[in-house]
Design an enzyme around this catalytic site. Sequence first.
Site, short mmCIF file in Angstrom:
data_model
loop_
_atom_site.label_atom_id
_atom_site.label_comp_id
_atom_site.label_asym_id
_atom_site.label_seq_id
_atom_site.Cartn_x
_atom_site.Cartn_y
_atom_site.Cartn_z
N CYS A 91 30.88 86.37 77.33
CA CYS A 91 31.35 86.55 75.97
C CYS A 91 32.70 87.26 76.02
CB CYS A 91 30.33 87.28 75.12
SG CYS A 91 30.39 89.04 75.28
N ILE B 151 31.99 99.65 82.02
CA ILE B 151 30.81 98.80 81.74
C ILE B 151 31.20 97.31 81.66
CG2 ILE B 151 28.84 98.44 80.22
CD1 ILE B 151 28.81 101.28 81.22
N ARG C 157 23.88 86.68 71.38
CA ARG C 157 23.29 86.83 72.72
C ARG C 157 21.91 87.46 72.66
NH1 ARG C 157 25.96 87.01 77.38
NH2 ARG C 157 24.57 88.60 78.21
N ARG D 250 29.78 90.63 62.00
CA ARG D 250 28.55 90.52 62.78
C ARG D 250 27.82 91.85 62.86
NH1 ARG D 250 29.28 87.41 68.36
NH2 ARG D 250 27.26 88.41 68.48
N ARG E 53 28.85 89.31 81.68
CA ARG E 53 27.51 89.66 81.22
C ARG E 53 26.36 88.89 81.88
NH1 ARG E 53 28.13 91.30 74.92
NH2 ARG E 53 26.50 92.74 75.50
N PRO E 54 26.15 89.12 83.17
CA PRO E 54 25.01 88.49 83.85
C PRO E 54 23.67 89.02 83.30
CG PRO E 54 26.01 90.16 85.26
CD PRO E 54 26.90 90.02 84.05
N ILE E 55 22.59 88.27 83.52
CA ILE E 55 21.27 88.77 83.08
C ILE E 55 20.28 88.78 84.26
CG2 ILE E 55 21.54 88.15 80.64
CD1 ILE E 55 19.50 85.86 81.29
N ASP E 56 20.84 88.89 85.48
CA ASP E 56 19.99 88.87 86.67
C ASP E 56 18.92 89.96 86.65
OD1 ASP E 56 22.57 90.37 86.93
OD2 ASP E 56 21.57 91.15 88.72
N GLN E 57 19.22 91.12 86.05
CA GLN E 57 18.23 92.21 86.07
C GLN E 57 17.05 91.92 85.14
OE1 GLN E 57 18.45 94.83 88.36
NE2 GLN E 57 20.00 93.35 89.01
N LYS F 137 22.21 98.26 64.49
CA LYS F 137 22.11 96.82 64.75
C LYS F 137 21.42 96.55 66.09
CE LYS F 137 25.74 94.67 66.52
NZ LYS F 137 25.49 93.97 67.79
N ASN F 138 21.83 97.24 67.12
CA ASN F 138 21.32 96.92 68.45
C ASN F 138 19.85 97.30 68.62
OD1 ASN F 138 23.73 95.80 69.12
ND2 ASN F 138 24.46 97.52 70.35
N ASP G 176 30.92 100.81 73.50
CA ASP G 176 31.10 100.27 72.15
C ASP G 176 31.98 101.16 71.27
OD1 ASP G 176 29.61 98.09 72.81
OD2 ASP G 176 27.85 98.62 71.62
C1 UD1 Z 1 24.08 96.33 75.04
C2 UD1 Z 1 24.67 96.34 73.65
C3 UD1 Z 1 26.18 96.31 73.69
C4 UD1 Z 1 26.67 97.46 74.56
C5 UD1 Z 1 25.99 97.46 75.91
C6 UD1 Z 1 26.33 98.69 76.75
C7 UD1 Z 1 22.99 95.16 72.40
C8 UD1 Z 1 22.59 93.93 71.65
N1 UD1 Z 1 24.19 95.15 72.95
O1 UD1 Z 1 24.51 95.13 75.66
O2 UD1 Z 1 26.68 96.44 72.37
O3 UD1 Z 1 28.07 97.32 74.74
O4 UD1 Z 1 24.57 97.46 75.75
O5 UD1 Z 1 26.01 99.84 76.07
O6 UD1 Z 1 22.24 96.12 72.45
N2 UD1 Z 1 24.40 93.87 83.84
C9 UD1 Z 1 24.13 93.20 85.02
N3 UD1 Z 1 22.97 92.47 85.09
C10 UD1 Z 1 22.09 92.39 84.07
C11 UD1 Z 1 22.37 93.08 82.87
C12 UD1 Z 1 23.53 93.81 82.79
O7 UD1 Z 1 24.91 93.26 85.97
O8 UD1 Z 1 21.07 91.71 84.22
C13 UD1 Z 1 25.62 94.69 83.73
C14 UD1 Z 1 26.57 94.21 82.62
O9 UD1 Z 1 27.44 93.20 83.10
C15 UD1 Z 1 27.29 95.49 82.28
C16 UD1 Z 1 26.23 96.56 82.48
O10 UD1 Z 1 25.23 95.98 83.31
O11 UD1 Z 1 28.33 95.73 83.20
C17 UD1 Z 1 25.59 97.05 81.20
O12 UD1 Z 1 25.16 95.95 80.42
P1 UD1 Z 1 23.91 96.06 79.43
O13 UD1 Z 1 23.55 97.50 79.27
O14 UD1 Z 1 22.86 95.12 79.88
O15 UD1 Z 1 24.52 95.54 78.06
P2 UD1 Z 1 23.79 94.64 76.99
O16 UD1 Z 1 22.35 94.99 76.91
O17 UD1 Z 1 24.18 93.22 77.19
#
Ligand code: UD1
Length: 430
Positions: free
Chosen positions: A117, A327, A93, A397, A122-126, A22-23, A305
């Site tokens: 969620c 994580i 998401r 899902r 789950r920030p997306i700053d990166q 799925k991912n 996961d």
């Molecule tokens: C993806 C998977 C999810 C899995 C996760 C970790 C998908 C659709 N989802 O989620 O099922 O649990 O990888 O293997 O593929 N973080 C930041 N800033 C950012 C992005 C992430 O601080 O901009 C942090 C997150 O809060 C978390 C860590 O980095 O603590 C890892 O998150 P990330 O690998 O980005 O997870 P997703 O891609 O959201």
Amino acid sequence: MEQYIIKGGNPLVGEVEIGGAKNAALAILAAAIMSDETVMIDNLPDVNDINVLLDAIAGIGAMVHRVDRHTVKINGKSVTSVDIEYDYIKKIRASYYLLGALLGKYKHAEVALPGGCNIGSRPIDQHLKGFRALGADVEIEHGKIIAEASHLVGKHIYFDVVSVGATINVMMAAAMADGLTILENVAKEPHVVDVANFLNSMGANIRGAGTDVIRIRGVQKLHRTSYSVIPDQIEAGTFMFAAAATKGDVTVLNVIPKHLEATTAKLLEIGCEVEEFDDAVRVVSKGRLKSTHVKTLPYPGFPTDMQPQIGVTLALCEGTSIITESIFENRFKYLDELARMGASVKVEGNSAAIEGVEKFSGARVSAPDLRAGAALCIAGLAADGITIVDDIVYIQRGYERFEEKLRSLGAVIEKVSTEKEIRKFMLKVG
Ligand code: UD1
């Protein structure tokens, strides 16, 4: 509201076919709009998240033709809008992968900002840091991320945290930037590699996916391709732990055993037998299993996961196990539900101490999220008596025909939505 009703006690035995990841599929579908030619993708899992993303992709004008349940053709030539609405992001998401795809192709994307969620903030700053480094102006206005650039220029980017989403999103945008982008401290998950392979099959020039450094030489255009998504390591691992917890003997088919190594290692540690074949893995669980410790980490570490699935299994192992979730901060909610089934658990911060019990007893529980929901089903399968799992919409899902696959292994499980159906199940199972 649909629920699963389960009569526990049967060891799961047999073979089960694993679907596409799925991912990986979510990112690949988003990336497919980057070509103006027709892209065919197969081995898609037929699950709700995929269907919502396909709606979002059709919603911006791309041609989406569902060839069959597991195959789709997408053509991004007819895209008329670069605006992804909150409705999609709220449901799934990963619609945010359209940000990287649209920005890369059209140098402009407007995508609703995802909130937190059930598993964490789950920030997306990166992601945004990466887009800005490539030269995009990124603003957040009225709940929307607006990213725009006259042109994107390759850059050397060092991520502050290892993020699957940021690695993939920035990789997509950089695939159509000018010049060389070097991404460091990237995620190495199999689906990152799969997305890179997919983009390369459309003519992108991406090297190093699966290592700590990814090098992307931008190209002007991406062309047609036909691509098959990798098998889902999390679905496979879920069935492997279901075998362990129910004292069963299950072979997962259509998998890449290398992707399952962290799961396999833990199963061996707790006393299961694991046999690896070219594209299958067999798990045999006999007698009482032993406790162990586990910490979730980015790939190749133990996946977050799979944390609930191993948690349920450890709650039946002899001795005390410690789980450390490194994580996501909110991934132990299922343990409160499991305690209602007789598990002995104590959560402190990001660690859980689990004292193994001999048996769970069936109870009514709620799925707090996708993987935790599947894990509670495993608990129900291993429990004495009847378990009802509420909120299975989460499970749907990400797991295709979950109850059917479990039934094919001897599980007694039905999807029900009325009291009458529950009574009928009770009468049937005695
Ligand atoms: C993806 C998977 C999810 C899995 C996760 C970790 C998908 C659709 N989802 O989620 O099922 O649990 O990888 O293997 O593929 N973080 C930041 N800033 C950012 C992005 C992430 O601080 O901009 C942090 C997150 O809060 C978390 C860590 O980095 O603590 C890892 O998150 P990330 O690998 O980005 O997870 P997703 O891609 O959201």
